[in-house]
Design an enzyme around this catalytic site. Structure first.
Site, PDB file in Angstrom:
ATOM      1  N   GLU A  43     -24.383  22.398   9.247  1.00 16.95           N
ATOM      2  CA  GLU A  43     -23.566  22.156   8.812  1.00 16.95           C
ATOM      3  C   GLU A  43     -23.577  23.237   7.434  1.00 16.95           C
ATOM      4  O   GLU A  43     -22.676  23.407   6.837  1.00 16.95           O
ATOM      5  CB  GLU A  43     -23.286  21.060   8.525  1.00 16.95           C
ATOM      6  CG  GLU A  43     -22.614  20.081   9.463  1.00 16.95           C
ATOM      7  CD  GLU A  43     -23.369  18.373   8.161  1.00 16.95           C
ATOM      8  OE1 GLU A  43     -22.856  18.325   7.800  1.00 16.95           O
ATOM      9  OE2 GLU A  43     -22.416  17.394   9.660  1.00 16.95           O
TER      10      GLU A  43
ATOM     11  N   GLU B   8     -43.935  12.920  19.098  1.00 20.79           N
ATOM     12  CA  GLU B   8     -43.779  13.100  17.457  1.00 20.79           C
ATOM     13  C   GLU B   8     -45.779  13.206  17.085  1.00 20.79           C
ATOM     14  O   GLU B   8     -45.891  12.928  15.938  1.00 20.79           O
ATOM     15  CB  GLU B   8     -43.453  12.039  16.735  1.00 20.79           C
ATOM     16  CG  GLU B   8     -43.753  10.300  17.618  1.00 20.79           C
ATOM     17  CD  GLU B   8     -42.574   9.522  16.555  1.00 20.79           C
ATOM     18  OE1 GLU B   8     -44.107   9.109  15.559  1.00 20.79           O
ATOM     19  OE2 GLU B   8     -41.760   9.888  16.452  1.00 20.79           O
TER      20      GLU B   8
END
Length: 269
Positions: A81, A112
């Site tokens: 953004e 992960e």
């Protein structure tokens, strides 16, 4: 004091499946109300990180977020953004998630758990000693994030982290740790809830404050925003009219579209 994983503590609520919809919503909202207060207590830590990151970026460095699961997705969202909101180049702020782009929409099993992959993913983006890397890990124990920050520190790269467990292992490899303990989740261990909300709030604060310090906001306006749809063109047109009194809507819109941003339209006029 031994490390306690608060994010895994049992919920204060029981028999959720027996609750009415109203009680579920009221209870979740009650829990959420404590999140901004927890973030407020972390402001001194956030301030130190923002100052350090801003200094690096003013000197030409970039900012990376790195995380897994919900934490990684939040970093990707915040980074994505920045270009449309502040008009900065793509790549100035980058979000990296364990498992790659597929993991943004689909869980990638065990992604992960690799302590080495995070650093490899950063290297693939050309990370350097002039950059800053912020690890996001609600639990504070994610190997992917810890391994990446540890390698960054050894390479002279500024490191920060956002976690919801004070004293978590990830804080030991972060120059500027941010700890936001929000307590047990409504659904035990579901850190996409309060922990995720806290991370989103902190990321908003970091990126917005950094961009303001980089000169990407004038007064309270996004003067460098990208004109990517009609709504933003309309907003930009009205901003030009505010800053250049006497222009009609059509004149302001023509200026805006000719120069591509509110800042340039006002400067050129």
């Amino acid at each position: 004091m031994p490390f306690e994983k608060i994010t895994e503590s049992p919920s204060h609520y029981h028999d959720l499946e027996k609750m009415s919809i109203h009680d579920l919503l009221v209870s979740m909202n009650r829990e959420d109300q404590g999140v901004p207060l927890a973030v407020e207590r972390a402001i001194p830590q956030i301030e130190r990180l923002v100052e350090a990151v801003s200094d690096r970026m003013l000197a030409g460095g970039r900012l990376f977020y790195i995380g897994a699961g919900t934490s990684g997705r939040l970093g990707v969202v915040d980074a994505s953004e920045c270009p449309p909101t502040f008009g900065v180049p793509y790549g100035l702020v980058t979000g990296i998630i364990a498992g790659g782009s597929k993991a943004i929409t689909t869980a990638v099993e065990f992604a992960e758990d690799s302590a080495a992959q995070g650093w490899k993913d950063l290297q693939a983006e050309g990370v350097s000693a002039s950059d800053s890397v912020i690890g996001i890990a609600a639990s504070g124990t994610t190997p992917y994030v810890i391994g990446a920050l540890d390698a960054c520190r050894k390479a002279g790269i500024l490191t920060g982290c956002i976690t919801n467990n004070p004293g978590a292992p990830v804080t030991e490899v972060a120059d500027f740790p941010i700890e936001v303990p929000v307590g047990p989740e409504f659904v035990t261990g579901s850190t996409r809830l309060k922990s995720g909300t806290a991370a989103k709030l902190v990321l908003n604060m970091i990126s917005t404050s950094v961009m303001i310090r980089l000169g990407r906001v004038k007064d309270n306006r996004m003067v460098d925003m990208k004109l990517s749809n009609d709504k933003l063109v309309d907003r930009g047109t009205k901003m030009v009219m505010e800053q250049v009194p006497g222009l009609t809507y059509e004149q302001a819109r023509d200026l805006l579209l000719r120069y591509g941003s509110v800042r340039k339209a006002v400067e050129k006029h």
